[in-house]
Design a protein around this motif. Structure first.
Motif, PDB file in Angstrom:
ATOM      1  N   LEU A  87     -22.173  79.045  26.528  1.00 30.40           N
ATOM      2  CA  LEU A  87     -22.633  80.433  26.417  1.00 30.40           C
ATOM      3  C   LEU A  87     -23.110  80.749  25.005  1.00 30.40           C
ATOM      4  O   LEU A  87     -24.083  81.488  24.818  1.00 30.40           O
ATOM      5  N   GLY A  88     -22.415  80.194  24.003  1.00 31.27           N
ATOM      6  CA  GLY A  88     -22.856  80.399  22.629  1.00 31.27           C
ATOM      7  C   GLY A  88     -24.227  79.794  22.385  1.00 31.27           C
ATOM      8  O   GLY A  88     -25.098  80.421  21.770  1.00 31.27           O
ATOM      9  N   TYR A  89     -24.449  78.571  22.883  1.00 29.15           N
ATOM     10  CA  TYR A  89     -25.762  77.943  22.740  1.00 29.15           C
ATOM     11  C   TYR A  89     -26.834  78.771  23.455  1.00 29.15           C
ATOM     12  O   TYR A  89     -27.921  78.995  22.920  1.00 29.15           O
ATOM     13  N   GLN A  90     -26.510  79.222  24.658  1.00 31.15           N
ATOM     14  CA  GLN A  90     -27.491  79.984  25.429  1.00 31.15           C
ATOM     15  C   GLN A  90     -27.843  81.290  24.738  1.00 31.15           C
ATOM     16  O   GLN A  90     -28.997  81.743  24.789  1.00 31.15           O
ATOM     17  N   GLN A  91     -26.873  81.894  24.060  1.00 32.88           N
ATOM     18  CA  GLN A  91     -27.136  83.145  23.358  1.00 32.88           C
ATOM     19  C   GLN A  91     -28.098  82.924  22.190  1.00 32.88           C
ATOM     20  O   GLN A  91     -28.995  83.740  21.947  1.00 32.88           O
ATOM     21  N   LEU A  92     -27.936  81.812  21.479  1.00 28.90           N
ATOM     22  CA  LEU A  92     -28.881  81.510  20.403  1.00 28.90           C
ATOM     23  C   LEU A  92     -30.280  81.262  20.965  1.00 28.90           C
ATOM     24  O   LEU A  92     -31.280  81.646  20.354  1.00 28.90           O
ATOM     25  N   ILE A  93     -30.370  80.636  22.125  1.00 30.66           N
ATOM     26  CA  ILE A  93     -31.667  80.391  22.755  1.00 30.66           C
ATOM     27  C   ILE A  93     -32.310  81.702  23.201  1.00 30.66           C
ATOM     28  O   ILE A  93     -33.488  81.962  22.942  1.00 30.66           O
ATOM     29  N   TYR A 131     -34.098  79.779  19.819  1.00 27.43           N
ATOM     30  CA  TYR A 131     -33.777  78.416  19.431  1.00 27.43           C
ATOM     31  C   TYR A 131     -34.169  77.451  20.535  1.00 27.43           C
ATOM     32  O   TYR A 131     -34.066  77.766  21.719  1.00 27.43           O
ATOM     33  N   THR A 132     -34.591  76.248  20.133  1.00 28.15           N
ATOM     34  CA  THR A 132     -34.773  75.159  21.088  1.00 28.15           C
ATOM     35  C   THR A 132     -33.513  74.294  21.060  1.00 28.15           C
ATOM     36  O   THR A 132     -32.664  74.429  20.175  1.00 28.15           O
ATOM     37  N   GLN A 133     -33.406  73.379  22.006  1.00 24.25           N
ATOM     38  CA  GLN A 133     -32.255  72.479  22.016  1.00 24.25           C
ATOM     39  C   GLN A 133     -32.250  71.580  20.779  1.00 24.25           C
ATOM     40  O   GLN A 133     -31.179  71.241  20.258  1.00 24.25           O
ATOM     41  N   VAL A 134     -33.411  71.217  20.295  1.00 25.42           N
ATOM     42  CA  VAL A 134     -33.500  70.412  19.076  1.00 25.42           C
ATOM     43  C   VAL A 134     -32.988  71.213  17.879  1.00 25.42           C
ATOM     44  O   VAL A 134     -32.243  70.699  17.042  1.00 25.42           O
ATOM     45  N   ASP A 135     -33.382  72.500  17.793  1.00 26.53           N
ATOM     46  CA  ASP A 135     -32.890  73.361  16.713  1.00 26.53           C
ATOM     47  C   ASP A 135     -31.361  73.424  16.725  1.00 26.53           C
ATOM     48  O   ASP A 135     -30.702  73.289  15.693  1.00 26.53           O
ATOM     49  N   LEU A 136     -30.808  73.637  17.921  1.00 27.99           N
ATOM     50  CA  LEU A 136     -29.359  73.761  18.046  1.00 27.99           C
ATOM     51  C   LEU A 136     -28.661  72.481  17.597  1.00 27.99           C
ATOM     52  O   LEU A 136     -27.650  72.531  16.891  1.00 27.99           O
ATOM     53  N   ALA A 137     -29.192  71.346  18.025  1.00 30.47           N
ATOM     54  CA  ALA A 137     -28.577  70.071  17.653  1.00 30.47           C
ATOM     55  C   ALA A 137     -28.545  69.908  16.134  1.00 30.47           C
ATOM     56  O   ALA A 137     -27.556  69.451  15.563  1.00 30.47           O
ATOM     57  N   GLN A 138     -29.623  70.309  15.452  1.00 33.36           N
ATOM     58  CA  GLN A 138     -29.673  70.187  13.996  1.00 33.36           C
ATOM     59  C   GLN A 138     -28.669  71.124  13.334  1.00 33.36           C
ATOM     60  O   GLN A 138     -27.959  70.741  12.402  1.00 33.36           O
ATOM     61  N   VAL A 139     -28.579  72.355  13.823  1.00 36.50           N
ATOM     62  CA  VAL A 139     -27.734  73.351  13.178  1.00 36.50           C
ATOM     63  C   VAL A 139     -26.254  73.037  13.355  1.00 36.50           C
ATOM     64  O   VAL A 139     -25.453  73.161  12.421  1.00 36.50           O
ATOM     65  N   ILE A 140     -25.851  72.617  14.561  1.00 38.84           N
ATOM     66  CA  ILE A 140     -24.418  72.422  14.821  1.00 38.84           C
ATOM     67  C   ILE A 140     -23.961  70.996  14.586  1.00 38.84           C
ATOM     68  O   ILE A 140     -22.767  70.700  14.675  1.00 38.84           O
ATOM     69  N   GLY A 141     -24.911  70.103  14.278  1.00 38.48           N
ATOM     70  CA  GLY A 141     -24.511  68.729  13.990  1.00 38.48           C
ATOM     71  C   GLY A 141     -24.130  67.929  15.213  1.00 38.48           C
ATOM     72  O   GLY A 141     -23.300  67.022  15.129  1.00 38.48           O
ATOM     73  N   LYS A 142     -24.727  68.239  16.352  1.00 33.13           N
ATOM     74  CA  LYS A 142     -24.483  67.487  17.587  1.00 33.13           C
ATOM     75  C   LYS A 142     -25.792  66.852  18.053  1.00 33.13           C
ATOM     76  O   LYS A 142     -26.878  67.207  17.596  1.00 33.13           O
ATOM     77  N   SER A 143     -25.686  65.921  18.985  1.00 31.95           N
ATOM     78  CA  SER A 143     -26.898  65.308  19.531  1.00 31.95           C
ATOM     79  C   SER A 143     -27.583  66.272  20.495  1.00 31.95           C
ATOM     80  O   SER A 143     -26.956  67.173  21.054  1.00 31.95           O
ATOM     81  N   ARG A 144     -28.880  66.044  20.702  1.00 30.11           N
ATOM     82  CA  ARG A 144     -29.607  66.890  21.648  1.00 30.11           C
ATOM     83  C   ARG A 144     -29.054  66.708  23.059  1.00 30.11           C
ATOM     84  O   ARG A 144     -28.972  67.667  23.833  1.00 30.11           O
ATOM     85  N   SER A 145     -28.634  65.489  23.402  1.00 27.69           N
ATOM     86  CA  SER A 145     -28.091  65.265  24.745  1.00 27.69           C
ATOM     87  C   SER A 145     -26.794  66.043  24.940  1.00 27.69           C
ATOM     88  O   SER A 145     -26.524  66.545  26.032  1.00 27.69           O
TER      89      SER A 145
END
Length: 293
Positions: free
Chosen positions: A143-149, A154-168
């Motif tokens: 839900l937190g990721y979806q709220q940023l989107i 945000y794109t999924q790539v943006d989220l992965a960079q910001v939170i330090g996780k993989s895109r998958s």
């Protein structure tokens, strides 16, 4: 600086803003950032962030932390920003569990670190802190990721960079929001793991299978076998039979004693294993203390 450049920069700078979590240095290596209190403020001047991705706070965990605060004080300040609706008040960015426990402990003032950030950065900080502490259950994280989107493009790539996780990881976490509400509730309660839930996304009847996983204590691998079965196949032949009532009774006794879900799995030769599902680091510490004693 354009928006894309800003998002990439935030991946390095957000952790340093919040302090006390692993922040990357110029070489990219994670380093500990110390966090010290800016000041003490009346606790009634601090309010929760309505956009905090974390929704669930285990009653037992809160009470344990409150007792620790009564005995030793609040060891770590909370992170706040000036309230957008009342300049004399503060809104939490990170540390809502500590804030709740401090109120239970009867504190009238609370140590805060003040950060003057906008809504987007406050949400990013809250997600990063909770994800790095593993405080969010999988649905809250999604839900937190979806709220940023939704709110900040945000794109999924943006989220992965910001939170330090993989895109998958981001993509798989977001897919959990496609599950029925009943299955998401099992995730919120900790009865199902994220691994179990990913199996259920493509299952013909995810609610039925989720209930079976919880009731029988099935592993992720066993859940994958069931999820892949066609409706007319007899997967039951390859799965454990109904659990012995005595084992179920023992599981319930341990649940009542520990306050945590216990799953006992046994084999044909008398051996087996015991799994204890904890929801917070405090519960894990409690388990370790009991085993050591």
């Amino acid at each position: 600086m354009n928006e894309d450049q800003s998002k990439k920069r935030l991946g390095r700078g957000l952790a340093a803003l919040i302090g006390d979590i692993e922040a990357p240095d110029e070489s990219g290596q994670a380093v500990a950032v110390a966090m010290t209190s800016d000041k003490q403020v009346p606790i009634e001047l601090v309010s929760r962030n309505p956009h905090n991705p974390r929704r669930s706070f285990a009653e037992e965990s809160l009470e344990e932390l409150a007792q620790s605060i009564r005995e030793h004080g609040l060891m770590q300040p909370v992170v706040v920003r000036p309230s957008p609706v009342n300049p004399q008040h503060y809104e939490l960015i990170a540390g809502e569990r500590r804030w709740r426990a401090a109120q239970r402990a009867g504190l009238t003032r609370i140590a805060v670190v003040i950060r003057d950030v906008d809504d987007r950065t406050a949400l990013e900080l809250a997600i990063i802190e909770n994800v790095q502490r593993a405080d969010l259950n999988p649905v809250e994280e999604a839900l937190g990721y979806q709220q940023l989107i939704d709110d900040h493009s945000y794109t999924q790539v943006d989220l992965a960079q910001v939170i330090g996780k993989s895109r998958s990881h981001v993509a798989n976490t977001l897919r959990l929001l496609k599950l029925p509400a009943a299955v998401q509730q099992f995730l919120n309660e900790g009865a199902l793991s994220a691994g179990h839930a990913r199996c259920l996304i493509t299952a013909p009847d995810p609610v039925h299978l989720a209930k079976r996983i919880v009731q029988e204590g099935l592993s992720v691998r066993q859940a994958e076998v069931l999820a892949a079965e066609k409706p007319d196949e007899k997967a039951e032949k390859r799965l454990p039979q109904e659990k012995d009532p005595n084992i179920k009774a023992l599981e319930q006794t341990l649940l009542d004693k520990l306050g945590m879900q216990v799953v006992i799995q046994y084999g044909n030769k008398g051996g087996g294993d015991i799994r204890i599902r904890y929801k917070s680091l405090e519960q894990l510490d409690n388990i370790c203390r009991r085993l050591q004693n």
